[in-house]
Design an enzyme around this catalytic site. Sequence first.
Site, PDB file in Angstrom:
ATOM      1  N   CYS A 145     -33.733   1.935 -14.938  1.00  0.00           N
ATOM      2  CA  CYS A 145     -32.351   2.308 -14.640  1.00  0.00           C
ATOM      3  C   CYS A 145     -32.032   3.692 -15.199  1.00  0.00           C
ATOM      4  O   CYS A 145     -31.826   3.848 -16.407  1.00  0.00           O
ATOM      5  CB  CYS A 145     -31.380   1.276 -15.209  1.00  0.00           C
ATOM      6  SG  CYS A 145     -29.644   1.636 -14.884  1.00  0.00           S
ATOM      7  N   CYS A 147     -28.501   3.978 -16.676  1.00  0.00           N
ATOM      8  CA  CYS A 147     -28.399   3.336 -17.996  1.00  0.00           C
ATOM      9  C   CYS A 147     -29.005   4.204 -19.089  1.00  0.00           C
ATOM     10  O   CYS A 147     -28.434   4.344 -20.178  1.00  0.00           O
ATOM     11  CB  CYS A 147     -29.121   1.989 -17.988  1.00  0.00           C
ATOM     12  SG  CYS A 147     -28.665   0.870 -16.652  1.00  0.00           S
ATOM     13  N   ASP A 148     -30.179   4.774 -18.821  1.00  0.00           N
ATOM     14  CA  ASP A 148     -30.965   5.383 -19.892  1.00  0.00           C
ATOM     15  C   ASP A 148     -31.208   6.877 -19.764  1.00  0.00           C
ATOM     16  O   ASP A 148     -31.753   7.506 -20.678  1.00  0.00           O
ATOM     17  CB  ASP A 148     -32.331   4.677 -19.978  1.00  0.00           C
ATOM     18  CG  ASP A 148     -32.189   3.193 -20.266  1.00  0.00           C
ATOM     19  OD1 ASP A 148     -31.255   2.828 -21.005  1.00  0.00           O
ATOM     20  OD2 ASP A 148     -33.003   2.397 -19.759  1.00  0.00           O
TER      21      ASP A 148
END
Length: 310
Positions: A135, A138-139
């Site tokens: 992701c 997300c990261d």
Amino acid sequence: MEHVKTLIVGSGPAGYTAAIYASRANLKPLLYQGPQPGGQLTITNDVENFPGYPKGIMGPQMMMELQAQAERFGTDIRTGLVTGVKFNENGPHVATIDEKTEISADTVIISTGASAKWLGLESETRLNGQGVSACAVCDGFFYRGQEVAVVGAGDSAAEEAHYLSNLCSKVHMIVRRDEMRASKIMQDRVIKKENIEIHWNSETQEVLGDDVVNGVRIINNKTQETTDLPVTGFFVAIGHKPNTDIFKGQLDMDDAGYLITQPDSTKTNIKGVFAAGDVQDTIYRQAVTAAGTGCMAALEAERYLTELED
């Protein structure tokens, strides 16, 4: 047979949020956590984009806190896997737990999520959460100013590569064939980006690093030449598989297996059955959006039960 007002299938942000709202509405929900209690966030280290955590929080810790919050209001949380279901148009619905125990419920909230597809490399598994991710949204923030790699050739891979190109110094896109499956507009977007380099006819041989990612070795499947890319982040974007196999033939789903819900709702095609989180979300797949649909599902379940009593 044990009977409950609301059965929640699966945990994670969607399931636990649904449990919080359902228990506060006195629906006395029963939640089965499934094979991975807490969902995908339990294999995520730092979560920095969920509201309310200014310093960030570890994924497993966040899930423990959500579970504790649901239990505080009276949710009955049990370990176990729902292995079969029988939905009835006018209820009640019946779920089989671990292929032996049956539970009937007036309403069912499905929050079984979707699992990221992986390459199946030992190094990929070992370094998951230590530079390996599925992701970018997300990261990606953790890799700003650094070199990263994205594997995949579809729209998701192109979107992730483009997103990362605005954060990272360079993005290596690893494409197995000499063309991409992504839509023309997404292909043009990544090709025009100066800091995105596409490695055609290439496959990942190994993710490099002992404790954290410090490179990836790719092999050209035409020439058999190997190249080590000096990346600190490795993003796998080859798709997700919704965990919906046990619902096939009963609930409407798209070609990929995602549950179809009514517009602006979590209602499925069966009355009293609702779907929340990544199991029905093909676009956002974020913890905060999953929690939002968990809230929606619980509110809709409560309204459904109220209408039944009228």
